[in-house]
Scaffold this motif. Structure first.
Motif, PDB file in Angstrom:
ATOM      1  N   ARG A 119       4.604  12.594  -2.074  1.00 16.98           N
ATOM      2  CA  ARG A 119       4.272  12.159  -3.359  1.00 16.98           C
ATOM      3  C   ARG A 119       4.487  10.847  -3.636  1.00 16.98           C
ATOM      4  O   ARG A 119       3.962  10.233  -4.611  1.00 16.98           O
ATOM      5  N   GLN A 120       5.632  10.419  -3.134  1.00 13.29           N
ATOM      6  CA  GLN A 120       5.971   8.964  -3.320  1.00 13.29           C
ATOM      7  C   GLN A 120       5.576   7.870  -2.299  1.00 13.29           C
ATOM      8  O   GLN A 120       6.024   6.695  -2.326  1.00 13.29           O
ATOM      9  N   ALA A 121       4.921   8.363  -1.061  1.00 13.08           N
ATOM     10  CA  ALA A 121       4.781   7.563  -0.065  1.00 13.08           C
ATOM     11  C   ALA A 121       3.309   6.700  -0.315  1.00 13.08           C
ATOM     12  O   ALA A 121       2.534   7.196  -1.082  1.00 13.08           O
ATOM     13  N   ASP A 122       3.359   5.467   0.183  1.00 13.75           N
ATOM     14  CA  ASP A 122       2.109   4.889   0.240  1.00 13.75           C
ATOM     15  C   ASP A 122       1.272   5.072   1.461  1.00 13.75           C
ATOM     16  O   ASP A 122       1.620   4.957   2.517  1.00 13.75           O
ATOM     17  N   LEU A 123       0.222   5.486   1.142  1.00 14.63           N
ATOM     18  CA  LEU A 123      -0.967   5.867   2.411  1.00 14.63           C
ATOM     19  C   LEU A 123      -1.921   4.824   2.611  1.00 14.63           C
ATOM     20  O   LEU A 123      -2.779   5.031   3.109  1.00 14.63           O
ATOM     21  N   SER A 124      -1.747   3.627   1.856  1.00 13.84           N
ATOM     22  CA  SER A 124      -2.868   2.673   2.364  1.00 13.84           C
ATOM     23  C   SER A 124      -2.602   1.923   3.434  1.00 13.84           C
ATOM     24  O   SER A 124      -1.518   2.153   4.075  1.00 13.84           O
ATOM     25  N   GLY A 125      -3.489   1.038   3.903  1.00 10.74           N
ATOM     26  CA  GLY A 125      -3.212  -0.007   5.005  1.00 10.74           C
ATOM     27  C   GLY A 125      -3.795   1.129   6.444  1.00 10.74           C
ATOM     28  O   GLY A 125      -4.307   2.085   6.108  1.00 10.74           O
ATOM     29  N   GLN A 126      -3.078   0.497   7.550  1.00 11.42           N
ATOM     30  CA  GLN A 126      -3.521   1.367   8.677  1.00 11.42           C
ATOM     31  C   GLN A 126      -2.609   2.352   9.294  1.00 11.42           C
ATOM     32  O   GLN A 126      -1.961   2.243  10.395  1.00 11.42           O
ATOM     33  N   ILE A 127      -2.212   3.340   8.203  1.00  9.50           N
ATOM     34  CA  ILE A 127      -1.175   4.251   8.560  1.00  9.50           C
ATOM     35  C   ILE A 127      -1.554   5.316   9.641  1.00  9.50           C
ATOM     36  O   ILE A 127      -0.809   5.713  10.548  1.00  9.50           O
ATOM     37  N   TRP A 128      -3.242   5.296   9.937  1.00  8.90           N
ATOM     38  CA  TRP A 128      -3.565   6.286  10.980  1.00  8.90           C
ATOM     39  C   TRP A 128      -3.120   5.631  12.331  1.00  8.90           C
ATOM     40  O   TRP A 128      -3.353   6.222  13.179  1.00  8.90           O
ATOM     41  N   ILE A 129      -2.840   4.406  12.200  1.00  9.89           N
ATOM     42  CA  ILE A 129      -2.479   3.933  13.835  1.00  9.89           C
ATOM     43  C   ILE A 129      -0.885   4.270  14.217  1.00  9.89           C
ATOM     44  O   ILE A 129      -0.800   4.331  15.442  1.00  9.89           O
ATOM     45  N   LEU A 161      -0.239  -7.312  16.955  1.00  9.22           N
ATOM     46  CA  LEU A 161      -1.536  -7.193  17.650  1.00  9.22           C
ATOM     47  C   LEU A 161      -2.404  -6.422  17.202  1.00  9.22           C
ATOM     48  O   LEU A 161      -3.678  -6.137  16.803  1.00  9.22           O
ATOM     49  N   PHE A 162      -1.654  -5.294  16.547  1.00 11.49           N
ATOM     50  CA  PHE A 162      -2.325  -3.938  15.889  1.00 11.49           C
ATOM     51  C   PHE A 162      -2.452  -4.182  14.323  1.00 11.49           C
ATOM     52  O   PHE A 162      -2.909  -3.110  13.672  1.00 11.49           O
ATOM     53  N   GLY A 163      -1.915  -5.212  13.956  1.00 10.09           N
ATOM     54  CA  GLY A 163      -2.083  -5.555  12.466  1.00 10.09           C
ATOM     55  C   GLY A 163      -0.890  -4.823  11.743  1.00 10.09           C
ATOM     56  O   GLY A 163      -1.133  -4.561  10.450  1.00 10.09           O
ATOM     57  N   VAL A 164       0.166  -4.342  12.346  1.00 14.84           N
ATOM     58  CA  VAL A 164       1.261  -3.729  11.897  1.00 14.84           C
ATOM     59  C   VAL A 164       2.576  -4.633  11.827  1.00 14.84           C
ATOM     60  O   VAL A 164       3.127  -5.131  12.752  1.00 14.84           O
ATOM     61  N   THR A 165       2.881  -5.135  10.629  1.00 12.25           N
ATOM     62  CA  THR A 165       3.776  -5.933  10.331  1.00 12.25           C
ATOM     63  C   THR A 165       4.742  -5.387   9.156  1.00 12.25           C
ATOM     64  O   THR A 165       4.561  -4.709   8.374  1.00 12.25           O
ATOM     65  N   GLY A 166       5.915  -6.184   8.885  1.00  7.93           N
ATOM     66  CA  GLY A 166       6.729  -5.990   7.832  1.00  7.93           C
ATOM     67  C   GLY A 166       7.374  -4.984   7.761  1.00  7.93           C
ATOM     68  O   GLY A 166       7.861  -4.311   9.011  1.00  7.93           O
ATOM     69  N   SER A 167       7.354  -4.162   6.578  1.00  2.00           N
ATOM     70  CA  SER A 167       8.145  -2.563   6.482  1.00  2.00           C
ATOM     71  C   SER A 167       7.604  -1.596   7.520  1.00  2.00           C
ATOM     72  O   SER A 167       8.113  -0.804   8.052  1.00  2.00           O
ATOM     73  N   ALA A 168       6.237  -1.618   7.707  1.00  3.06           N
ATOM     74  CA  ALA A 168       5.691  -0.591   8.313  1.00  3.06           C
ATOM     75  C   ALA A 168       5.921  -0.806   9.938  1.00  3.06           C
ATOM     76  O   ALA A 168       6.159   0.215  10.537  1.00  3.06           O
ATOM     77  N   ALA A 169       6.053  -1.883  10.553  1.00  5.54           N
ATOM     78  CA  ALA A 169       6.510  -2.255  11.650  1.00  5.54           C
ATOM     79  C   ALA A 169       7.914  -1.789  12.156  1.00  5.54           C
ATOM     80  O   ALA A 169       8.168  -1.125  12.864  1.00  5.54           O
ATOM     81  N   ARG A 170       8.703  -2.061  10.977  1.00  7.65           N
ATOM     82  CA  ARG A 170      10.179  -1.749  11.015  1.00  7.65           C
ATOM     83  C   ARG A 170      10.189  -0.131  11.014  1.00  7.65           C
ATOM     84  O   ARG A 170      11.123   0.417  11.844  1.00  7.65           O
ATOM     85  N   VAL A 171       9.538   0.516  10.232  1.00  7.74           N
ATOM     86  CA  VAL A 171       9.216   2.076  10.358  1.00  7.74           C
ATOM     87  C   VAL A 171       8.988   2.546  11.848  1.00  7.74           C
ATOM     88  O   VAL A 171       9.558   3.379  12.566  1.00  7.74           O
ATOM     89  N   ILE A 172       8.050   2.110  12.482  1.00  7.32           N
ATOM     90  CA  ILE A 172       7.690   2.482  13.772  1.00  7.32           C
ATOM     91  C   ILE A 172       8.579   2.044  14.863  1.00  7.32           C
ATOM     92  O   ILE A 172       8.788   2.834  15.804  1.00  7.32           O
ATOM     93  N   VAL A 173       9.335   0.844  14.724  1.00  6.50           N
ATOM     94  CA  VAL A 173      10.241   0.669  15.633  1.00  6.50           C
ATOM     95  C   VAL A 173      11.372   1.493  15.734  1.00  6.50           C
ATOM     96  O   VAL A 173      11.977   1.986  16.720  1.00  6.50           O
TER      97      VAL A 173
END
Length: 305
Positions: free
Chosen positions: A51-61, A246-258
């Motif tokens: 309910r609090q998450a941001d689902l915008s951007g390239q989240i499906w990657i 290269l996948f367009g994933v940067t910032g906080s999103a990249a931190r989560v993935i790492v």
């Protein structure tokens, strides 16, 4: 640094409480707690945090990167086995090879990855961790992991039973429900209680890890487990983490993935090892050592990314 210290206090404290309770309480308690979290706690927390998450951007990657991490881990582990055979003229047993590859493939992106992500990045990007786990790690463990285990192990299990275990997983169903429930307006007090219940589930999950670790007492497979941990917690996050832009994933999103890629081996690897008669001692050692190694590697990834 403040967030990291706060996370360590909570992480170590709750795992330690679980470890102590695991030594004192009957063997049935961790099993029942695990079942309660599996069927009730984790689904509720997924709905609440979505309910609090941001689902915008390239989240499906996120799940696509999860599969890349799984395949890269398996490939590097296979290379390690071949390298050992070439340089030492010794080949590990089939069961040991299976456990080594499994431990290098799938991480604890749920029970451990979720609280680490929530503490270090926040609820806004929680969906990235959720997609990585439910649409990536889950199928990587119980699909590709099972195929590999059946190849290296000596036990045969119905593939329909494996498919059924995935399909009835309540986390997947709560994920779908949570996406729909995001649009529903609920009273503030209900929202407050839902969020507190979700965080209580996170605390219980960490305690459950401690309870399970309290029953792990095998360390003689540490050298081989170390190979899996170097691959799983260092090489894979470093290699793929460097390519995320290269996948367009940067910032906080990249931190989560790492952070998700850098998690220690999942408890699912032990379940699969026991089911298919792989090297259980290696799986157990990799689990225990991986959780402790996370305390050292976590600041490194936060600093690099």
């Amino acid at each position: 640094m403040t967030n990291l210290l706060e996370l360590y206090v909570k992480l170590v404290g709750l795992v330690l409480v679980g470890f102590i309770l695991g030594r004192k309480l009957p063997n049935t308690v961790p099993n029942r707690l695990g079942q309660t979290l599996f069927w009730v706690g984790v689904p509720i927390s997924i709905v609440a945090f979505l309910r609090q998450a941001d689902l915008s951007g390239q989240i499906w990657i996120a799940p696509a990167i999860a599969y890349l991490a799984i395949l890269l881990g398996a490939f590097l582990a296979w290379l390690g086995i071949k390298g050992q055979a070439y340089f030492t003229d010794t080949i590990p047993q089939q069961s040991t090879q299976g456990s080594l590859i499994l431990a290098a493939m799938v991480g604890n992106t749920g029970y451990l990855g979720f609280p680490v992500t929530l503490a270090m990045v926040g609820q806004e990007y929680f969906a990235w961790a959720l997609f990585y786990d439910l649409l990536g790690s889950l199928f990587g463990a119980y699909a590709l992991g099972v195929v590999l285990a059946s190849h290296f192990g000596s036990s045969v299990r119905s593939y329909w039973q494996i498919a059924k275990a995935i399909l009835i997983n309540p986390a997947l169903w709560s994920f779908g429900f949570g996406l729909l429930f995001r649009q529903v307006q609920i009273p503030t007090v209900v929202e407050f209680c839902l969020e507190k219940l979700a965080w209580f589930t996170v605390a219980l999950s960490l305690m459950l890890i401690g309870m399970r670790l309290s029953r792990l007492n095998s360390w003689h497979s540490l050298p081989q487990a170390g190979i899996s941990l170097v691959i799983k917690m260092l090489l894979v996050p470093l290699i793929l983490g460097s390519t995320l832009p290269l996948f367009g994933v940067t910032g906080s999103a990249a931190r989560v993935i790492v952070l998700q890629m850098a998690m220690p081996p999942a408890f699912a690897t032990l379940v699969i090892a026991e089911t298919f008669n792989l090297d259980r001692d290696l799986a157990v050692t990799a689990l225990a050592a991986g959780v402790m190694a996370l305390l050292v590697t976590l600041p490194v990834w936060l600093w690099l990314f």
